[in-house]
Write an enzyme that holds these catalytic residues in place. Structure first.
Site, mmCIF file in Angstrom:
data_model
loop_
_atom_site.group_PDB
_atom_site.id
_atom_site.type_symbol
_atom_site.label_atom_id
_atom_site.label_comp_id
_atom_site.label_asym_id
_atom_site.label_seq_id
_atom_site.Cartn_x
_atom_site.Cartn_y
_atom_site.Cartn_z
ATOM 1 N N ARG A 179 14.496 9.204 9.410
ATOM 2 C CA ARG A 179 14.951 9.071 8.025
ATOM 3 C C ARG A 179 13.905 9.519 7.010
ATOM 4 O O ARG A 179 14.236 10.008 5.927
ATOM 5 C CB ARG A 179 15.322 7.602 7.775
ATOM 6 N N LYS A 196 4.450 5.368 4.870
ATOM 7 C CA LYS A 196 3.801 4.066 4.988
ATOM 8 C C LYS A 196 3.795 3.545 6.426
ATOM 9 O O LYS A 196 3.385 2.411 6.676
ATOM 10 C CB LYS A 196 4.488 3.072 4.050
ATOM 11 N N ARG A 247 11.573 -2.544 -9.794
ATOM 12 C CA ARG A 247 10.114 -2.531 -9.739
ATOM 13 C C ARG A 247 9.554 -2.386 -11.148
ATOM 14 O O ARG A 247 10.157 -1.733 -12.001
ATOM 15 C CB ARG A 247 9.613 -1.363 -8.868
ATOM 16 N N ASN A 301 5.088 2.678 -6.111
ATOM 17 C CA ASN A 301 5.259 2.394 -7.531
ATOM 18 C C ASN A 301 4.143 2.938 -8.408
ATOM 19 O O ASN A 301 4.391 3.507 -9.466
ATOM 20 C CB ASN A 301 5.416 0.887 -7.757
ATOM 21 N N PRO A 327 0.829 -1.206 0.000
ATOM 22 C CA PRO A 327 0.000 0.000 0.000
ATOM 23 C C PRO A 327 0.864 1.257 0.000
ATOM 24 O O PRO A 327 1.941 1.284 0.584
ATOM 25 C CB PRO A 327 -0.796 -0.118 1.304
ATOM 26 N N GLU A 328 0.384 2.289 -0.664
ATOM 27 C CA GLU A 328 1.108 3.551 -0.720
ATOM 28 C C GLU A 328 0.422 4.573 0.177
ATOM 29 O O GLU A 328 -0.562 4.266 0.846
ATOM 30 C CB GLU A 328 1.244 3.992 -2.179
#
EC number: 3.2.2.-
Length: 263
Positions: free
Chosen positions: A125, A53, A253, A169, A2-3
């Site tokens: 990060r 995410k 990807r 993606n 999931p994005e």
């Protein structure tokens, strides 16, 4: 995986189910979290935050549950007392009088105190979240042109959560199609108009996907408002120029693009 838009919608669902309601039962699968079960009984969820995410469930006693679904984790909302039929492994249960939220299969789960929110490795990060309404195209443009990111090819940069959190993606390929660029382009090589268009698309497309409330495994988002223009459409004609959409692999990807109008 999931994005950002899908993670934010999951957070919305969790908030709608239990936000502000006293917790009547709490259960964690991991031994290191067991001591927090009794500390959370009677407390309530104040809000659920997303950082790309990752999902942060904030409690009224200032504890925060950090979870990252990675490839297999999934949250579910059920009526209290209901036990879903599933082969997934339960990791977290947060129960109120009427609704219960359940986290299955995730392995990256921690309980954080306020001071740890600024020192957690992932949270340190990760870059600005594309769904943060305070994030502007001007800030995105500054990040694109910064020494850290200006020489990076977009194929990898748009998957790097340190650049902008929440991209993935399908967003990567849709954003690059929208602005007519390829995965091999770099920010340093763009003219002012291209840079401006990309900075806007990096925010507009994820926000459109979220706002129109669709599912990533359908070919549209929230009704017919958001449609994939290239993602999973290899072999079909491009709606902008008529050329045939192609599929390749970039940064390990699948990458979908139109050779006729992305160059």
């Amino acid at each position: 995986m999931p994005e950002g838009p899908e993670i934010r919608r999951a957070a919305d669902n969790l908030e709608a189910a239990i936000k502000g309601k006293p917790l009547t039962d709490v259960w964690f699968a991991f031994p290191q979290l067991k001591t927090y079960q009794s500390q959370l009984i009677g407390q309530h969820v104040t809000h659920v935050e997303t950082r790309g995410k990752a999902l942060l469930t904030h409690f009224s006693n200032d504890l925060t549950l950090y979870s990252h679904n990675q490839l297999y984790g999934v949250w579910r909302v059920v009526d209290t007392g209901e036990e879903p039929q599933t082969t997934r492994v339960l990791r977290v249960k947060l129960q109120t009088a009427d609704k219960t939220i359940l986290l299955y299969s995730a392995s990256d789960i921690e309980m954080l105190r306020p001071e740890q929110l600024t020192t957690h490795p992932f949270l340190q990060r990760v870059g600005p979240d594309v769904l943060d309404p305070n994030l502007t195209p001007e800030v995105v443009k500054e990040r694109l042109l910064s020494p850290r990111f200006r020489n990076r090819q977009f194929a990898g940069l748009l998957l790097d959560q340190a650049f902008l959190a929440g991209l993935g993606n399908y967003l990567r390929v849709e954003i690059l199609w929208q602005v007519g660029l390829t995965g091999n382009h770099k920010a340093k090589d763009l003219n002012a108009a291209q840079l401006d268009a990309l900075a806007h698309a990096l925010l507009d497309i994820p926000r459109f996907s979220y706002a129109t409330r669709g599912l990533v495994d359908e070919n549209k988002h929230h009704g017919a408002l958001f449609r994939f223009k290239v993602f999973h459409r290899d072999g079909e004609p491009c709606e902008r120029c008529g050329s045939i959409i192609e599929k390749t692999t970039l940064s390990s990807r699948p990458f979908y693009w139109c050779p006729g109008c992305q160059h």
